[in-house]
Design a protein around this motif. Structure first.
Motif, PDB file in Angstrom:
ATOM      1  N   ASN A  29      36.483  27.790  44.754  1.00 47.93           N
ATOM      2  CA  ASN A  29      35.599  28.023  44.508  1.00 47.93           C
ATOM      3  C   ASN A  29      36.008  27.651  43.423  1.00 47.93           C
ATOM      4  OD1 ASN A  29      36.203  30.039  42.852  1.00 47.93           O
ATOM      5  ND2 ASN A  29      34.916  31.426  44.200  1.00 47.93           N
ATOM      6  N   SER A  30      34.970  27.470  42.255  1.00 46.17           N
ATOM      7  CA  SER A  30      35.152  26.847  40.834  1.00 46.17           C
ATOM      8  C   SER A  30      36.362  27.898  40.049  1.00 46.17           C
ATOM      9  CB  SER A  30      33.817  26.834  40.378  1.00 46.17           C
ATOM     10  OG  SER A  30      32.937  27.886  40.358  1.00 46.17           O
ATOM     11  N   MET A  31      36.435  29.263  40.298  1.00 49.80           N
ATOM     12  CA  MET A  31      36.971  30.194  39.644  1.00 49.80           C
ATOM     13  C   MET A  31      38.033  30.090  40.287  1.00 49.80           C
ATOM     14  SD  MET A  31      35.155  33.578  38.812  1.00 49.80           S
ATOM     15  CE  MET A  31      34.370  34.487  40.572  1.00 49.80           C
ATOM     16  N   ASP A  32      38.667  29.742  41.370  1.00 49.53           N
ATOM     17  CA  ASP A  32      40.284  29.334  41.635  1.00 49.53           C
ATOM     18  C   ASP A  32      40.053  28.453  40.940  1.00 49.53           C
ATOM     19  OD1 ASP A  32      39.719  31.297  43.576  1.00 49.53           O
ATOM     20  OD2 ASP A  32      38.695  30.893  45.090  1.00 49.53           O
ATOM     21  N   ILE A 122      39.483  42.289  25.431  1.00 48.41           N
ATOM     22  CA  ILE A 122      40.027  44.325  25.719  1.00 48.41           C
ATOM     23  C   ILE A 122      40.198  43.811  27.451  1.00 48.41           C
ATOM     24  CG2 ILE A 122      38.977  44.624  23.625  1.00 48.41           C
ATOM     25  CD1 ILE A 122      35.938  44.418  24.734  1.00 48.41           C
ATOM     26  N   THR A 123      39.891  45.535  27.543  1.00 46.37           N
ATOM     27  CA  THR A 123      39.388  45.408  29.150  1.00 46.37           C
ATOM     28  C   THR A 123      37.577  46.260  29.189  1.00 46.37           C
ATOM     29  OG1 THR A 123      41.518  45.785  30.218  1.00 46.37           O
ATOM     30  CG2 THR A 123      39.825  46.136  31.339  1.00 46.37           C
ATOM     31  N   ASP A 124      36.682  45.340  29.138  1.00 47.96           N
ATOM     32  CA  ASP A 124      35.414  45.386  29.900  1.00 47.96           C
ATOM     33  C   ASP A 124      34.744  45.638  30.878  1.00 47.96           C
ATOM     34  OD1 ASP A 124      32.133  45.914  29.462  1.00 47.96           O
ATOM     35  OD2 ASP A 124      32.383  45.566  27.531  1.00 47.96           O
ATOM     36  N   THR A 125      35.251  46.862  32.014  1.00 48.36           N
ATOM     37  CA  THR A 125      34.727  46.054  33.557  1.00 48.36           C
ATOM     38  C   THR A 125      32.914  45.932  32.999  1.00 48.36           C
ATOM     39  OG1 THR A 125      34.249  48.666  33.284  1.00 48.36           O
ATOM     40  CG2 THR A 125      35.879  48.136  34.407  1.00 48.36           C
ATOM     41  N   GLY A 126      31.373  46.025  32.895  1.00 47.04           N
ATOM     42  CA  GLY A 126      30.910  45.482  33.043  1.00 47.04           C
ATOM     43  C   GLY A 126      31.001  43.908  32.489  1.00 47.04           C
ATOM     44  N   LEU A 127      31.464  43.878  31.221  1.00 47.17           N
ATOM     45  CA  LEU A 127      31.564  42.489  31.132  1.00 47.17           C
ATOM     46  C   LEU A 127      32.311  41.345  32.013  1.00 47.17           C
ATOM     47  CD1 LEU A 127      30.578  40.533  29.219  1.00 47.17           C
ATOM     48  CD2 LEU A 127      32.697  40.494  27.633  1.00 47.17           C
ATOM     49  N   ILE A 128      33.434  42.200  33.211  1.00 45.57           N
ATOM     50  CA  ILE A 128      33.673  41.031  34.069  1.00 45.57           C
ATOM     51  C   ILE A 128      33.163  40.992  35.039  1.00 45.57           C
ATOM     52  CG2 ILE A 128      36.133  41.644  36.111  1.00 45.57           C
ATOM     53  CD1 ILE A 128      37.303  43.466  33.725  1.00 45.57           C
ATOM     54  N   ASN A 133      29.362  37.661  38.219  1.00 50.45           N
ATOM     55  CA  ASN A 133      27.911  37.689  39.387  1.00 50.45           C
ATOM     56  C   ASN A 133      27.662  36.255  38.822  1.00 50.45           C
ATOM     57  OD1 ASN A 133      27.885  39.961  40.254  1.00 50.45           O
ATOM     58  ND2 ASN A 133      26.975  40.733  38.780  1.00 50.45           N
ATOM     59  N   LYS A 134      28.225  36.054  37.920  1.00 49.13           N
ATOM     60  CA  LYS A 134      27.913  33.897  37.162  1.00 49.13           C
ATOM     61  C   LYS A 134      28.487  32.964  37.442  1.00 49.13           C
ATOM     62  CE  LYS A 134      26.328  33.736  32.926  1.00 49.13           C
ATOM     63  NZ  LYS A 134      24.415  33.654  33.441  1.00 49.13           N
ATOM     64  N   SER A 135      29.891  33.212  38.480  1.00 48.45           N
ATOM     65  CA  SER A 135      30.880  32.685  38.682  1.00 48.45           C
ATOM     66  C   SER A 135      31.694  32.012  37.519  1.00 48.45           C
ATOM     67  CB  SER A 135      30.736  31.838  40.116  1.00 48.45           C
ATOM     68  OG  SER A 135      30.356  31.720  40.885  1.00 48.45           O
ATOM     69  N   MET A 136      31.493  32.886  36.615  1.00 54.60           N
ATOM     70  CA  MET A 136      32.539  32.348  35.680  1.00 54.60           C
ATOM     71  C   MET A 136      33.874  33.068  35.175  1.00 54.60           C
ATOM     72  SD  MET A 136      33.047  31.221  32.511  1.00 54.60           S
ATOM     73  CE  MET A 136      31.284  30.493  31.562  1.00 54.60           C
ATOM     74  N   GLN A 154      39.814  47.358  40.119  1.00 52.42           N
ATOM     75  CA  GLN A 154      38.427  47.857  40.142  1.00 52.42           C
ATOM     76  C   GLN A 154      37.112  46.812  39.798  1.00 52.42           C
ATOM     77  OE1 GLN A 154      38.894  51.856  37.328  1.00 52.42           O
ATOM     78  NE2 GLN A 154      39.889  52.528  38.721  1.00 52.42           N
ATOM     79  N   ALA A 155      38.070  46.159  38.738  1.00 46.14           N
ATOM     80  CA  ALA A 155      36.287  45.234  38.406  1.00 46.14           C
ATOM     81  C   ALA A 155      36.254  44.227  38.865  1.00 46.14           C
ATOM     82  CB  ALA A 155      36.546  45.228  36.829  1.00 46.14           C
ATOM     83  N   GLY A 156      37.301  43.595  39.252  1.00 43.12           N
ATOM     84  CA  GLY A 156      37.742  42.250  39.894  1.00 43.12           C
ATOM     85  C   GLY A 156      37.860  40.692  39.536  1.00 43.12           C
ATOM     86  N   ALA A 157      38.961  41.363  38.324  1.00 41.24           N
ATOM     87  CA  ALA A 157      39.341  39.981  37.075  1.00 41.24           C
ATOM     88  C   ALA A 157      39.787  39.732  38.463  1.00 41.24           C
ATOM     89  CB  ALA A 157      39.758  40.962  36.641  1.00 41.24           C
ATOM     90  N   ARG A 158      40.487  38.239  38.280  1.00 35.21           N
ATOM     91  CA  ARG A 158      41.490  37.416  38.555  1.00 35.21           C
ATOM     92  C   ARG A 158      42.409  37.582  38.079  1.00 35.21           C
ATOM     93  NH1 ARG A 158      38.402  34.250  42.264  1.00 35.21           N
ATOM     94  NH2 ARG A 158      36.554  34.904  42.558  1.00 35.21           N
ATOM     95  N   ALA A 159      42.727  37.531  36.993  1.00 36.13           N
ATOM     96  CA  ALA A 159      43.921  37.970  36.145  1.00 36.13           C
ATOM     97  C   ALA A 159      43.765  38.348  34.997  1.00 36.13           C
ATOM     98  CB  ALA A 159      44.841  35.901  36.014  1.00 36.13           C
TER      99      ALA A 159
END
Length: 263
Positions: A29-32, A122-128, A133-136, A154-159
């Motif tokens: 997808n676009s993030m990949d 920073i590591t902000d899990t809510g922001l990640i 959710n916005k595919s950003m 835990q938050a699902g960051a790709r990197a």
């Protein structure tokens, strides 16, 4: 947890290196796609609060692009950051993202400017999760194993961005973190000198490497020395490319069915 477009260690076979772990366009997808392009670029040029006019900054960035730079990050504390992103998106074909993003409002501004990705110190899990959710694509910053784990698993960051690189152990930290987290793509940034850069491009858990004043030096910017910026960029890009064949040039050997990321 595995990510779409990311090959887990059990499926690597004889392939080694982060830049060889991404799936083809057909399954991404676009993030990949952005991750793959970062992986191929290897070098990420960070533009942060340069003391020059907007027009001269644009010329400096174009000089770096002429030197081979394929990925640009413009920090949100840079004056006219979103304007710079919009212009680069309109006039060039390079990957363009934003940095120092720490709020949902900033994410929305970056999205409107058509940024390919956002990065945070920073590591902000809510922001990640908000970005997912916005595919950003969001690449959060971390400087401890706990933060790396929280951001990715835990938050699902790709990197994850290793930040600040020079203050949290440098190349030794990046190498050590590969032990418990061999499949987490890392992006070291802040204080990466040329010797460290040469080591990092060879490390299999490194997605890309962030540099800034190493290419956009204060002297070159002050003197409008675009030729110097182009030559310096070319030197760093040449070193980045010495690491081996980019993933996009390797054969696509298999279709991959991987799990969805946490959102």
């Amino acid at each position: 947890m595995s990510r779409p477009g990311f090959v887990t260690s059990a499926r690597l076979g004889s392939w080694h290196g982060c830049r060889r772990r991404f799936a083809s366009y057909a399954t991404s997808n676009s993030m990949d796609d952005v991750l793959r392009r970062l992986c191929d670029a290897k070098l990420l040029l960070c533009v942060r609060r340069p003391d020059v006019s907007l027009e001269n900054l644009h010329k400096a960035i174009l000089a770096a692009i002429s030197g081979g730079v394929k990925a640009i990050e413009v920090t949100m504390d840079t004056p006219n950051a979103t304007t710079i992103v919009e212009r680069l998106r309109a006039e060039t074909g390079v990957l363009v993202g934003t940095g120092t993003v720490m709020s949902e409002n900033q994410v929305n501004m970056c999205e409107q400017a058509r940024a390919h990705f956002v990065m945070s110190p920073i590591t902000d899990t809510g922001l990640i999760k908000y970005c997912n959710n916005k595919s950003m694509l969001m690449i959060p910053g971390a400087m401890t194993p706990t933060e790396v784990h929280r951001a990715y698993h835990q938050a699902g960051a790709r990197a994850v961005k290793v930040f600040p690189f020079n203050a949290c152990g440098g190349t030794k930290f990046v190498a050590a973190i590969q032990g418990p987290f061999p499949d987490i793509p890392l992006l070291p940034a802040s204080g990466v000198d040329f010797e460290s850069f040469k080591e990092l491009v060879q490390q299999s858990n490194v997605l890309a490497i962030g540099v800034s004043k190493q290419i956009l030096s204060l002297e070159a910017l002050r003197d409008s020395d675009w030729g110097s910026i182009e030559r310096e960029a070319s030197l760093w890009v040449k070193q980045a490319n010495s690491a081996g064949t980019p993933r996009s040039q390797l054969p696509d050997d298999q279709n991959r069915s991987l799990e969805n990321p946490a959102v």
